[in-house]
Design a protein around this motif. Structure first.
Motif, PDB file in Angstrom:
ATOM      1  N   LEU A  32      76.516  44.269  18.554  1.00 26.22           N
ATOM      2  CA  LEU A  32      75.587  44.043  19.662  1.00 26.22           C
ATOM      3  C   LEU A  32      74.926  45.341  20.098  1.00 26.22           C
ATOM      4  O   LEU A  32      73.744  45.359  20.448  1.00 26.22           O
ATOM      5  N   GLY A  33      75.667  46.422  20.081  1.00 26.07           N
ATOM      6  CA  GLY A  33      75.101  47.703  20.493  1.00 26.07           C
ATOM      7  C   GLY A  33      74.456  48.484  19.375  1.00 26.07           C
ATOM      8  O   GLY A  33      73.788  49.485  19.635  1.00 26.07           O
ATOM      9  N   TYR A  34      74.640  48.032  18.127  1.00 25.49           N
ATOM     10  CA  TYR A  34      74.143  48.796  16.989  1.00 25.49           C
ATOM     11  C   TYR A  34      72.679  48.515  16.677  1.00 25.49           C
ATOM     12  O   TYR A  34      71.879  49.435  16.504  1.00 25.49           O
ATOM     13  N   ASN A  35      72.319  47.240  16.583  1.00 28.70           N
ATOM     14  CA  ASN A  35      70.913  46.892  16.371  1.00 28.70           C
ATOM     15  C   ASN A  35      70.629  45.563  17.060  1.00 28.70           C
ATOM     16  O   ASN A  35      71.477  45.033  17.774  1.00 28.70           O
ATOM     17  N   ASP A  36      69.425  45.024  16.855  1.00 30.68           N
ATOM     18  CA  ASP A  36      69.025  43.844  17.626  1.00 30.68           C
ATOM     19  C   ASP A  36      69.353  42.513  16.947  1.00 30.68           C
ATOM     20  O   ASP A  36      68.977  41.452  17.443  1.00 30.68           O
ATOM     21  N   ARG A  37      70.071  42.524  15.824  1.00 30.79           N
ATOM     22  CA  ARG A  37      70.354  41.273  15.127  1.00 30.79           C
ATOM     23  C   ARG A  37      71.269  40.363  15.931  1.00 30.79           C
ATOM     24  O   ARG A  37      70.998  39.168  16.099  1.00 30.79           O
TER      25      ARG A  37
ATOM     26  N   PHE B 152      69.780  37.593  28.648  1.00 30.09           N
ATOM     27  CA  PHE B 152      69.804  38.858  27.910  1.00 30.09           C
ATOM     28  C   PHE B 152      68.504  39.657  28.047  1.00 30.09           C
ATOM     29  O   PHE B 152      67.404  39.102  28.004  1.00 30.09           O
ATOM     30  N   THR B 153      68.670  40.976  28.186  1.00 31.53           N
ATOM     31  CA  THR B 153      67.571  41.939  28.113  1.00 31.53           C
ATOM     32  C   THR B 153      68.053  43.107  27.264  1.00 31.53           C
ATOM     33  O   THR B 153      69.256  43.412  27.259  1.00 31.53           O
ATOM     34  N   VAL B 154      67.147  43.769  26.552  1.00 31.03           N
ATOM     35  CA  VAL B 154      67.557  44.863  25.678  1.00 31.03           C
ATOM     36  C   VAL B 154      66.628  46.052  25.804  1.00 31.03           C
ATOM     37  O   VAL B 154      65.426  45.897  26.047  1.00 31.03           O
ATOM     38  N   ASP B 155      67.194  47.250  25.662  1.00 34.65           N
ATOM     39  CA  ASP B 155      66.430  48.490  25.535  1.00 34.65           C
ATOM     40  C   ASP B 155      66.920  49.227  24.304  1.00 34.65           C
ATOM     41  O   ASP B 155      68.131  49.311  24.058  1.00 34.65           O
ATOM     42  N   ASN B 156      65.987  49.763  23.533  1.00 31.03           N
ATOM     43  CA  ASN B 156      66.313  50.440  22.292  1.00 31.03           C
ATOM     44  C   ASN B 156      66.495  51.939  22.539  1.00 31.03           C
ATOM     45  O   ASN B 156      65.608  52.604  23.065  1.00 31.03           O
ATOM     46  N   PHE B 157      67.659  52.469  22.150  1.00 36.48           N
ATOM     47  CA  PHE B 157      67.980  53.889  22.319  1.00 36.48           C
ATOM     48  C   PHE B 157      68.035  54.605  20.969  1.00 36.48           C
ATOM     49  O   PHE B 157      68.637  55.671  20.855  1.00 36.48           O
ATOM     50  N   ASP B 158      67.392  54.041  19.934  1.00 36.93           N
ATOM     51  CA  ASP B 158      67.379  54.687  18.627  1.00 36.93           C
ATOM     52  C   ASP B 158      66.903  56.137  18.750  1.00 36.93           C
ATOM     53  O   ASP B 158      65.982  56.446  19.528  1.00 36.93           O
ATOM     54  N   GLY B 159      67.527  57.017  17.975  1.00 33.58           N
ATOM     55  CA  GLY B 159      67.176  58.433  18.014  1.00 33.58           C
ATOM     56  C   GLY B 159      68.178  59.253  18.793  1.00 33.58           C
ATOM     57  O   GLY B 159      68.204  60.483  18.678  1.00 33.58           O
TER      58      GLY B 159
ATOM     59  N   ARG C 123      75.578  37.395  42.826  1.00 29.62           N
ATOM     60  CA  ARG C 123      74.494  37.590  41.875  1.00 29.62           C
ATOM     61  C   ARG C 123      74.877  38.795  41.011  1.00 29.62           C
ATOM     62  O   ARG C 123      74.818  39.930  41.475  1.00 29.62           O
ATOM     63  N   ILE C 124      75.284  38.525  39.768  1.00 27.72           N
ATOM     64  CA  ILE C 124      75.894  39.545  38.916  1.00 27.72           C
ATOM     65  C   ILE C 124      74.918  40.015  37.842  1.00 27.72           C
ATOM     66  O   ILE C 124      74.365  39.211  37.098  1.00 27.72           O
ATOM     67  N   VAL C 125      74.718  41.325  37.804  1.00 28.35           N
ATOM     68  CA  VAL C 125      73.926  41.960  36.752  1.00 28.35           C
ATOM     69  C   VAL C 125      74.833  42.918  35.998  1.00 28.35           C
ATOM     70  O   VAL C 125      75.508  43.757  36.605  1.00 28.35           O
ATOM     71  N   CYS C 126      74.879  42.801  34.678  1.00 35.13           N
ATOM     72  CA  CYS C 126      75.703  43.676  33.838  1.00 35.13           C
ATOM     73  C   CYS C 126      74.806  44.588  33.010  1.00 35.13           C
ATOM     74  O   CYS C 126      73.953  44.095  32.268  1.00 35.13           O
ATOM     75  N   ILE C 127      74.998  45.878  33.148  1.00 32.81           N
ATOM     76  CA  ILE C 127      74.303  46.850  32.312  1.00 32.81           C
ATOM     77  C   ILE C 127      75.330  47.407  31.344  1.00 32.81           C
ATOM     78  O   ILE C 127      76.283  48.071  31.745  1.00 32.81           O
TER      79      ILE C 127
ATOM     80  N   HIS D  25      72.011  43.326  30.492  1.00 27.22           N
ATOM     81  CA  HIS D  25      71.020  44.263  29.959  1.00 27.22           C
ATOM     82  C   HIS D  25      71.755  45.254  29.061  1.00 27.22           C
ATOM     83  O   HIS D  25      72.574  46.035  29.531  1.00 27.22           O
ATOM     84  N   ILE D  26      71.461  45.213  27.758  1.00 25.15           N
ATOM     85  CA  ILE D  26      72.181  46.042  26.802  1.00 25.15           C
ATOM     86  C   ILE D  26      71.278  47.123  26.220  1.00 25.15           C
ATOM     87  O   ILE D  26      70.056  47.079  26.343  1.00 25.15           O
ATOM     88  N   THR D  27      71.938  48.096  25.566  1.00 26.71           N
ATOM     89  CA  THR D  27      71.216  49.079  24.756  1.00 26.71           C
ATOM     90  C   THR D  27      71.584  48.838  23.299  1.00 26.71           C
ATOM     91  O   THR D  27      72.682  48.391  22.979  1.00 26.71           O
ATOM     92  N   THR D  28      70.636  49.124  22.410  1.00 25.72           N
ATOM     93  CA  THR D  28      70.921  49.142  20.977  1.00 25.72           C
ATOM     94  C   THR D  28      70.581  50.524  20.440  1.00 25.72           C
ATOM     95  O   THR D  28      69.664  51.189  20.942  1.00 25.72           O
ATOM     96  N   ASN D  29      71.323  50.963  19.428  1.00 24.39           N
ATOM     97  CA  ASN D  29      71.107  52.308  18.914  1.00 24.39           C
ATOM     98  C   ASN D  29      71.694  52.427  17.506  1.00 24.39           C
ATOM     99  O   ASN D  29      72.902  52.569  17.333  1.00 24.39           O
TER     100      ASN D  29
END
Length: 338
Positions: A288-293, A305-312, A228-232, A263-267
């Motif tokens: 993929l890591g720059y914005n949510d497009r 896919f899951t995403v968290d926003n790290f803007d700022g 069961r593989i989860v990638c952050i 599970h990625i971050t965007t920023n």
């Protein structure tokens, strides 16, 4: 015209000097009691054997470990060591419940990556009897030059794919029926994706690599081992193209059902993902890591896919992403109650 001029200038920068990320130790692939495995591969995904610098001759920064061994007629040393080491990995992991794999990004040396891996440990509730940690090191190239990120980017993108396809995948294939958490930074996301299925190589990289007698198409797929593989993926320096098929970059490729979540971050404030002057879509995309497009596009194909926003957060550094409180919440989502 202005944009094309900037691309040409960046290309010139990219093609300048580079240094390989090679291990300081003559025996880097070791077990550290009670629950840590160190895995170190070269730019083509070959595991460094014991006494690699003396057994196969001087390692040349312009060639792979395999080529150096081939020139010295000692490729059997690599093969025999790999078989032995993978058996040790399998044994060490066999009695564990969870496996955590750490994967650094490009422009990182061993010492810098080790510090970030140690920091990661402090953020995870590790059980030394139930959990195994694998510190994965690959040749993402390094440089102390102010333009280091740009100088080595073209090369590192191809090497990240080789490291995953021929290095990390072999480790994953030794793991059976475990919860696997792979935490990557920057171009380490490409290493992870390439370990899960064969990546689409740049045509020039493919030609150049195959001209040296090194195949880029791995005939050994990811084994279906009921994991069961989860990638952050922190600051993933990849784009939509990294999910496409080798034979057709207009079609997305399939992944094993073992992959439960990415599970990625965007920023948008990450200057490296933006490529300083707004070229995130060019020269091997980092969208993929720059914005949510890119995320929104891929989400329609992949449900994992899951995403968290790290803007700022105005930094691309691994340690800054790890120290962000949002990362702790990401970790807790998957491992707190396991």
């Amino acid at each position: 015209m202005k944009k094309h001029y900037l691309i040409i200038c960046l290309y010139i920068i990219l093609c300048s000097c580079r240094t390989n990320n090679i291990p300081k130790s003559t025996n880097p692939n070791i077990q550290i009691p009670p629950n840590t495995t160190v895995a170190f591969v070269d730019l083509n995904g070959n595991f460094y054997p014991e006494n690699w610098d003396t057994q196969i001759g001087p390692y040349k920064k312009t060639s792979s470990l395999y080529l150096t061994a081939q020139q010295n007629n000692t490729t059997h040393i690599l093969t025999n060591f790999e078989t032995k080491k993978l058996a040790e990995y399998r044994q060490d992991i066999s009695n564990k419940k969870r496996v955590f794999i750490f994967v650094h990004g490009y422009n990182n040396n061993e010492a810098k990556s080790k510090k970030n891996y140690d920091l990661l440990r402090t953020k995870i509730n590790i059980d030394p009897t139930q959990d195994q940690i694998i510190e994965f090191y690959w040749d993402g190239l390094t440089s102390n030059n102010p333009f280091s990120s740009a100088r080595i980017w073209f090369y590192a993108t191809g090497y990240s794919q080789m490291a995953g396809e021929f290095g990390l995948r072999k480790i994953l294939n030794e793991i059976h029926n475990k919860d696997i958490f792979i935490i990557s930074h920057s171009r380490g996301a490409s290493v992870v994706l390439s370990s899960l299925s064969n990546p689409p190589y740049n045509d020039k990289f493919r030609r150049d690599t195959e001209s040296l007698g090194i195949a880029v198409d791995n005939k050994t797929p990811l084994s279906e081992n009921a994991n069961r593989i989860v990638c952050i993926m922190l600051a993933p320096a990849i784009g939509e193209i990294d999910f496409t098929k080798q034979s057709d970059n207009r079609a997305y490729r399939n992944f094993s059902p073992q992959l439960k979540n990415i599970h990625i971050t965007t920023n948008k404030d990450d200057y490296v993902l933006k490529k300083f002057i707004g070229l995130q879509k060019e020269l091997n995309p980092t969208t993929l890591g720059y914005n949510d497009r890119a995320y929104n596009t891929l989400k329609s194909t992949y449900s994992f896919f899951t995403v968290d926003n790290f803007d700022g957060q105005n930094s691309h550094s691994f340690d800054v992403y790890v120290n962000n409180p949002k990362f702790q919440k990401m970790i807790d989502t998957y491992v707190k109650n396991k």
